[in-house]
Design a protein around this motif. Structure first.
Motif, short mmCIF file in Angstrom:
data_model
loop_
_atom_site.label_atom_id
_atom_site.label_comp_id
_atom_site.label_asym_id
_atom_site.label_seq_id
_atom_site.Cartn_x
_atom_site.Cartn_y
_atom_site.Cartn_z
N THR A 143 0.67 -1.36 -0.15
CA THR A 143 -0.17 0.27 -0.69
C THR A 143 0.77 1.37 0.19
N ILE A 144 0.58 2.26 -1.49
CA ILE A 144 1.49 3.71 -0.90
C ILE A 144 0.13 4.38 -0.70
N SER A 145 1.34 5.68 -0.24
CA SER A 145 0.17 6.79 1.20
C SER A 145 0.68 7.75 0.23
N LEU A 146 -0.24 9.13 -0.55
CA LEU A 146 0.67 9.79 -0.97
C LEU A 146 -0.50 11.40 -0.18
N GLY A 147 0.49 12.36 -0.05
CA GLY A 147 -0.62 12.81 0.58
C GLY A 147 -0.13 15.05 0.17
N LEU A 148 -0.48 15.93 0.39
CA LEU A 148 0.12 17.14 0.23
C LEU A 148 -1.02 17.91 1.30
N ARG A 149 -0.62 19.54 1.33
CA ARG A 149 -1.06 19.92 2.04
C ARG A 149 -0.40 21.60 1.75
N TYR A 150 -1.64 23.02 1.82
CA TYR A 150 -1.71 23.97 1.80
C TYR A 150 -1.79 24.77 2.18
N ASP A 151 -0.87 25.75 2.94
CA ASP A 151 -1.69 26.54 3.99
C ASP A 151 -1.46 27.87 3.42
N TYR A 152 -1.91 29.16 4.20
CA TYR A 152 -2.17 30.55 3.93
C TYR A 152 -2.40 30.87 5.29
N PHE A 153 -1.38 31.57 6.05
CA PHE A 153 -1.11 32.14 7.58
C PHE A 153 -1.05 33.96 6.75
N MET A 154 -1.97 33.94 8.05
CA MET A 154 -1.88 36.05 7.87
C MET A 154 -1.60 36.07 9.26
N TYR A 155 -0.86 37.07 9.94
CA TYR A 155 -0.20 37.31 11.45
C TYR A 155 -0.52 39.09 10.84
N GLN A 156 -1.65 38.98 12.64
CA GLN A 156 -1.90 41.08 12.70
C GLN A 156 -1.09 41.54 14.23
N SER A 157 -0.56 41.94 14.60
CA SER A 157 -0.58 42.44 15.59
C SER A 157 -0.81 44.01 15.67
N ARG A 158 -1.37 44.10 17.35
CA ARG A 158 -1.73 45.59 17.35
C ARG A 158 -1.38 45.69 19.02
N PRO A 159 -0.83 46.61 18.79
CA PRO A 159 0.27 47.22 20.29
C PRO A 159 -1.06 48.44 20.92
N ASP A 160 -1.02 48.26 21.90
CA ASP A 160 -1.84 48.87 22.34
C ASP A 160 -1.20 50.03 23.69
N GLY A 161 -2.12 50.93 24.97
CA GLY A 161 -1.50 51.43 25.57
C GLY A 161 -0.56 50.52 26.73
N PHE A 162 -0.62 49.75 27.24
CA PHE A 162 -0.17 48.45 28.20
C PHE A 162 1.71 48.34 27.55
N TYR A 163 1.04 48.53 25.43
CA TYR A 163 2.75 47.80 25.33
C TYR A 163 3.52 49.39 25.44
N SER A 164 4.71 48.75 25.67
CA SER A 164 5.77 49.83 25.33
C SER A 164 6.99 48.41 24.16
N SER A 165 7.19 49.31 23.37
CA SER A 165 7.97 49.20 22.57
C SER A 165 9.36 49.10 22.84
N PRO A 166 10.18 48.49 23.04
CA PRO A 166 12.48 48.64 23.50
C PRO A 166 12.64 49.60 23.25
N GLY A 167 11.61 49.83 22.02
CA GLY A 167 12.47 50.91 21.01
C GLY A 167 11.51 51.93 21.47
N GLY A 168 10.82 51.86 22.14
CA GLY A 168 10.34 53.60 22.17
C GLY A 168 9.66 54.06 21.59
N ASN A 169 9.15 53.34 20.31
CA ASN A 169 8.28 52.95 18.83
C ASN A 169 7.19 51.65 18.94
N ASN A 170 6.00 52.51 19.57
CA ASN A 170 5.36 51.21 19.47
C ASN A 170 4.80 50.67 17.53
#
Length: 741
Positions: free
Chosen positions: A422-449
């Motif tokens: 028995t032979i098994s063949l498989g294929l997968r495709y994924d599309y990823f999205m990443y979104q970040s949202r700095p707010d007033g409680f987050y402070s970037s180490p570089g000073g610019n959120n």
């Protein structure tokens, strides 16, 4: 801590409805059959639910595995698999579900608390492994705790499980990101009562256990009922543990206790159309006073709620089935420091999934199709950073809130190219999205959120190929190539280090693991054996290298208009490489089959595991290999009615010295006293080896009642398993009592 109240765990920014166009269509699809006609037969009884080919009874028991998204006997699959069934879970009666795997060949379990554990699998740990509950992600794309996941695995109630399945090696074809080193699938118990034609039937189960080492008391109650067309099961667990005792000369491991209050539910409703049904499942875990021994100034609380609702055209383990489901998960970790600070990290998961299994669409082939729309939301998503609340009212976030999407599709075909192959063949495709949202409680180490406000996407294509040869009725030979991948979360802020400045980075190309594996399996009346040899090549591990930021090689971090020597810019890249290879062998022999003078029911089992990993970029050992290990068991099970059993087990572990130099000097787990960073190393080159003995047994004292015991660490050995940050418990006696009501 009773007066501390957590803030609203999901602020308004997390309440956006942007994800509902993704999850709502499949949720409606999953519930659409509710208006179907009544009166059709439901799923077949559990004993006959799977449609896989029956095996000759002389070949031993059939072991069903569903972690590959399709039910199959583990003997008929070319990959190496661990299955711990409900009977083993009952006999072990562990406080952590993972501890039931502790003596399994092919996986290593490390300890940091009494009630939570962390697995090491094929050279990887933490977020590089994927954990699922009934195939739904327990992990998130961030993982949980970076390279360790002890809090995550503690969010599964062991008494609620029917079995645990472990895919050893990459499995991103079925599960996408994070299935880099393997998948651990926790299968929960489902309603077991048959559907009556009329009236109602009821059942209940009570279990209690006690452990001497930490005065640990656990109580579990399950209740079931079934009426025509509807059946459900509810269960609850209460568990309390004091500080445990180490082996000879160690004394009290303070702190190491905790408390739990857990609840779970499972229900099935027949829709009346050819055995189709709607299902609902829920798990609620609440852990309080959880202490990590090596961090005695902290106290932890963990919560998880998981909810699944969906529709299936047939029983869950049927060979031909269509399933649509919606899954929601909420998790929160809270940490309290002795100086008055407290912090939290939490996550939400929304996932809509579609699955089709059929052996009728393609002649001579079993077809598996799957699609997913998945969203993970995280606030301070690394639980080693937290959103920290200070006694003066300040609140600081270590990283911005973020949304992480995945839209994926996979197809797999298992084809019999001959009666013996028995032979098994498989294929997968994924599309990823990443979104970040700095707010007033987050402070970037570089000073610019705003430099940490990201909106990025990535694509991934993966697959796998395997071949199973049926050399004879008793022998199977497997060969496979499987690929796993993992996306790491972006780096935020400009971080000052001893060598320079690490600047922000978006999503990198994923870490890729290509695994090549050979298996040899044997199953006959008196012998069961599985041998696996594997080689894995890792590409794309993250590294920090000199680079540029905003077109410059230096960044004026202190604002003095001078490029200082420690202001050189470094960027995070995915150029690291590593390799891993190893051997795993597991076997059981029933000697009475070959020597009739021996008592029927006597057995000998055990195995060996060894691997070697090398970080080629750093020219050092991989961080999460394991020491060489052997397990040997001698046991007896009363063969006619299963009235009693007894088993003596010996665990042989070699000393562990394949440790990166940076880990040996910095990881508290290698210090004589993990609570004291200044204490000397246990051993100059790592950890000493050890041998540990265990005795367990039990008896059925009534048709509906049974007793059991387990005597762990019989010699009260003082030892520490590799990667653990506390010494193992000393001699302990555990007792349990179970009754069907």
């Amino acid at each position: 801590m009773g007066g501390r109240v957590s803030p609203n765990p999901w602020p308004v920014s997390f309440g956006s409805m942007t994800h509902w166009p993704v999850v709502l269509p499949l949720l409606l699809l999953s519930l659409s059959p509710l208006n179907a006609q009544k009166g059709a037969k439901g799923p077949e009884p559990r004993a006959a639910k799977a449609e896989a080919p029956e095996l000759d009874a002389s070949l031993g028991p059939r072991v069903l595995v569903t972690a590959f998204r399709s039910p199959i006997d583990s003997f008929e699959h070319p990959r190496s698999i661990i299955v711990v069934d409900e009977e083993v879970l009952l006999r072990r009666s562990e406080n952590s579900a993972l501890d039931a795997l502790d003596r399994s060949i092919g996986i290593w379990i490390e300890k940091r608390t009494a009630s939570t554990s962390d697995p090491v699998l094929r050279g990887l740990s933490g977020a590089n492994l994927l954990a699922t509950v009934d195939g739904n992600s327990l992990s998130t794309f961030w993982g949980e705790g970076g390279f360790a996941g002890d809090d995550m695995y503690g969010k599964v109630e062991p008494e609620s499980l029917e079995r645990i399945e472990v895919i050893r090696g990459p499995a991103s074809l079925q599960y996408a990101s994070n299935a880099l080193g393997g998948v651990i699938n926790f299968v929960t118990r489902k309603p077991s009562l048959p559907f009556p034609e009329e009236g109602a039937v009821f059942g209940a189960r009570f279990k209690s256990s006690f452990e001497t080492i930490n005065k640990g008391l656990s109580t579990r109650l399950d209740a079931e009922t079934a009426i025509p067309g509807l059946r459900f099961r509810i269960g609850g667990t209460w568990r309390d543990m004091e500080n445990g005792q180490g082996g000879h000369g160690v004394g009290t491991l303070d702190p190491s206790g905790g408390r739990e209050y857990n609840f779970d539910l499972s229900a099935e409703y027949l829709t009346g159309v050819d055995g189709s049904h709607v299902f609902v499942e829920m798990q609620q875990v609440a852990k309080r006073g959880i202490a990590r021994y090596y961090r005695k100034t902290q106290n932890n609380e963990n919560d998880r709620t998981g909810f699944t609702a969906g529709w299936r055209s047939a029983d869950r383990d049927a060979a031909n089935m269509v399933q649509a489901s919606f899954y929601y998960q909420w998790k929160q970790d809270r940490r309290y420091w002795n100086d008055g600070r407290w912090g939290y990290a939490h996550w939400q998961t929304y996932s809509s999934d579609f699955l089709l299994r059929s052996d009728e669409i393609l002649p001579g082939s079993k077809l598996l199709l799957g699609a997913t729309a998945h969203l993970d939301q995280g606030q301070s998503p690394d639980d080693e950073e937290f959103t920290v609340n200070y006694p003066d009212g300040r609140r600081e976030k270590a990283s911005p809130d973020a949304d992480w999407y995945d839209f994926g599709f996979f197809v797999q075909s298992d084809s019999d190219i001959a009666e013996w192959a028995t032979i098994s063949l498989g294929l997968r495709y994924d599309y990823f999205m990443y979104q970040s949202r700095p707010d007033g409680f987050y402070s970037s180490p570089g000073g610019n959120n705003e430099i940490d406000r990201l909106d990025e996407d990535e694509h991934s294509l993966t697959g796998g190929v395997s071949l199973l040869l049926r050399a004879s009725k008793e022998w199977r030979i497997g060969a496979s190539w499987s690929r796993g991948f993992r996306y790491f979360a972006p780096k935020f802020g400009i971080v000052k280090t001893g060598f320079g400045l690490v600047v922000p980075s978006g999503l990198q190309d994923p870490v890729i693991a290509d695994n090549f594996e050979l298996t040899l399996k044997h199953r006959s009346e008196g012998i069961q054996s599985e041998l696996a040899a594997y080689y894995t090549n890792f590409d794309g591990f993250q590294e920090t290298q000199p680079g540029s930021y905003q077109g410059n090689d230096y960044y004026d971090y202190n604002g003095n208009n001078v490029f200082d020597s420690d202001e050189r810019v470094y960027v995070t890249t995915g150029g690291g490489r590593a390799l891993l290879y190893g051997v795993e062998w597991d076997a059981r022999v029933d000697p009475w089959v070959y020597f009739p003078s021996l008592p029927e029911g006597l057995y000998l089992s055990g195995g060996l595991m060894w691997n070697y990993g090398r970080d080629l970029s750093a020219n050092e050992p991989m961080r999460h290999t394991h020491p060489a290990r052997g397990v040997l068991r001698l046991g007896y099970e009363e063969p006619t009615q299963g009235l009693w059993y007894a088993e003596l087990e010996a665990d042989f572990v070699r000393h562990f010295d394949r440790i990166p130099s940076s880990r040996l000097s910095s990881d508290l787990g290698y210090r004589r006293e993990p609570q004291d960073p200044s204490s000397p190393l246990l051993r100059e080159d790592g950890l000493p080896g050890y041998t540990v003995l265990k005795l367990q047994g039990g008896a059925r004292v009534h048709e509906k009642a049974r007793l059991g015991f387990s005597l762990d660490n019989l010699s009260n050995k003082n030892y520490r398993p590799a990667h653990s940050r506390m010494d193992a418990f000393g001699f302990s006696a555990r007792f349990f009592f179970e009754i069907d009501l």
